[in-house]
Scaffold this motif. Sequence first.
Motif, PDB file in Angstrom:
ATOM      1  N   LYS A 158      -1.333  -1.569  -6.746  1.00 58.71           N
ATOM      2  CA  LYS A 158      -0.957  -0.525  -7.706  1.00 58.71           C
ATOM      3  C   LYS A 158       0.535  -0.279  -7.542  1.00 58.71           C
ATOM      4  O   LYS A 158       1.000  -0.032  -6.422  1.00 58.71           O
ATOM      5  N   LEU A 192       2.942  -2.251  -7.460  1.00 57.46           N
ATOM      6  CA  LEU A 192       3.571  -3.163  -6.502  1.00 57.46           C
ATOM      7  C   LEU A 192       4.819  -3.794  -7.095  1.00 57.46           C
ATOM      8  O   LEU A 192       5.863  -3.862  -6.447  1.00 57.46           O
ATOM      9  N   SER A 219       0.808  -1.224   0.000  1.00 57.03           N
ATOM     10  CA  SER A 219       0.000   0.000   0.000  1.00 57.03           C
ATOM     11  C   SER A 219       0.841   1.273   0.000  1.00 57.03           C
ATOM     12  O   SER A 219       0.347   2.339  -0.371  1.00 57.03           O
TER      13      SER A 219
HETATM   14  C1  LIG Z   1       6.156   1.422  -5.537  1.00 57.48           C
HETATM   15  S1  LIG Z   1       5.357   1.294  -4.014  1.00 57.48           S
HETATM   16  C2  LIG Z   1       3.666   1.557  -4.467  1.00 57.48           C
HETATM   17  C3  LIG Z   1       2.860   1.999  -3.282  1.00 57.48           C
HETATM   18  C4  LIG Z   1       1.394   2.336  -3.583  1.00 57.48           C
HETATM   19  N1  LIG Z   1       0.616   1.164  -3.925  1.00 57.48           N
HETATM   20  C5  LIG Z   1       1.299   3.381  -4.665  1.00 57.48           C
HETATM   21  O1  LIG Z   1       0.767   3.106  -5.735  1.00 57.48           O
HETATM   22  O2  LIG Z   1       1.766   4.503  -4.392  1.00 57.48           O
HETATM   23  C6  LIG Z   1       5.401  -0.462  -3.677  1.00 57.48           C
HETATM   24  C7  LIG Z   1       5.192  -0.777  -2.204  1.00 57.48           C
HETATM   25  O3  LIG Z   1       5.054  -2.189  -2.061  1.00 57.48           O
HETATM   26  C8  LIG Z   1       5.735  -2.603  -0.901  1.00 57.48           C
HETATM   27  N2  LIG Z   1       6.071  -4.016  -1.131  1.00 57.48           N
HETATM   28  C9  LIG Z   1       6.958  -4.514  -2.037  1.00 57.48           C
HETATM   29  N3  LIG Z   1       6.945  -5.849  -2.011  1.00 57.48           N
HETATM   30  C10 LIG Z   1       6.023  -6.219  -1.073  1.00 57.48           C
HETATM   31  C11 LIG Z   1       5.558  -7.476  -0.605  1.00 57.48           C
HETATM   32  N4  LIG Z   1       6.034  -8.611  -1.079  1.00 57.48           N
HETATM   33  N5  LIG Z   1       4.596  -7.494   0.355  1.00 57.48           N
HETATM   34  C12 LIG Z   1       4.116  -6.325   0.847  1.00 57.48           C
HETATM   35  N6  LIG Z   1       4.516  -5.104   0.432  1.00 57.48           N
HETATM   36  C13 LIG Z   1       5.459  -5.051  -0.511  1.00 57.48           C
HETATM   37  C14 LIG Z   1       6.942  -1.668  -0.807  1.00 57.48           C
HETATM   38  O4  LIG Z   1       7.424  -1.569   0.506  1.00 57.48           O
HETATM   39  C15 LIG Z   1       6.352  -0.364  -1.324  1.00 57.48           C
HETATM   40  O5  LIG Z   1       5.857   0.427  -0.271  1.00 57.48           O
END
Ligand SMILES: C[S@@+](CC[C@H](N)C(=O)[O-])C[C@H]1O[C@@H](n2cnc3c(N)ncnc32)[C@H](O)[C@@H]1O
Length: 244
Positions: free
Chosen positions: A165, A167, A103
């Motif tokens: 989104k 991710l 998120s």
């Molecule tokens: C690029 S950010 C996008 C955040 C948000 N959804 C947006 O659109 O602004 C990706 C996020 O996913 C989290 N993340 C990455 N891999 C993950 C996983 N396997 N499980 C949970 N969170 C994860 C990261 O810490 C990061 O905060």
Amino acid sequence: MGEPHVSPRSPFSSAELTNEPILASRPAKPGSGRIALPHGRTEDRAHRDGRTVLDRWLDSVVTTPGLTAIRDPDEARRVLLDDAVRGVPLIAKEDGPIVDVGSGGGTPGIPLAASLPSREVTLLEAERRKCDFLERWTTELPNLRVVWGRAEEQPLETYGVAVAKALAHPPTAVEWCLPLVRQGGAVLLWVGASADEEAVATAAAQIAGQVEPAPTGFLVVRKTGPTPPGFPRRVGVARKRPLA
Ligand SMILES: C[S@@+](CC[C@H](N)C(=O)[O-])C[C@H]1O[C@@H](n2cnc3c(N)ncnc32)[C@H](O)[C@@H]1O
């Protein structure tokens, strides 16, 4: 890791991971402090300083270091809020609790929680600092909860819908999200124009998922059976050796 907790921020903007925002939440009337939502609904429970919780959340995301690279308030509204709300009609057709995987600063989960107050929305985020930021908004949105942890380490088949989104590469995002969803439920990804639907379909087929028709800017994957043995794979493997 593993305990519910809260907070955060989000960068992103890769054309593959996100998509062009379109409509959604503009103040119903300038200065009215209300936000127009799809189907003519109106979010009107925030009041502090005469501004909605979504307006205050948006300001906080932009001004809190480390949550987003976006600094322009109009762009932040378009990318973080309006684009998230575009998913509301799709999610409203699905049953059950919602999880926003990765998120970050709270999109799309916080706009969805405000738009669908009768649905429980869980923000799942791997970074503790971001969870601390997210937790602040649970006092204002009673249907919102925060879990600090990685998708690969969560209880399986818990939610009706998983959304994500920006991710990860979409086949990896599907591999992380689909095990969290009950049979019959769905994964909804916000994707850019360059997203490879065939690759997502190939990945989904290996983990009991089937791509369904979806509006531009989204990929919908239906969960058609139980999560197969061997999934979710160990932390790091889905990114290192994607299914497609
Ligand atoms: C690029 S950010 C996008 C955040 C948000 N959804 C947006 O659109 O602004 C990706 C996020 O996913 C989290 N993340 C990455 N891999 C993950 C996983 N396997 N499980 C949970 N969170 C994860 C990261 O810490 C990061 O905060």
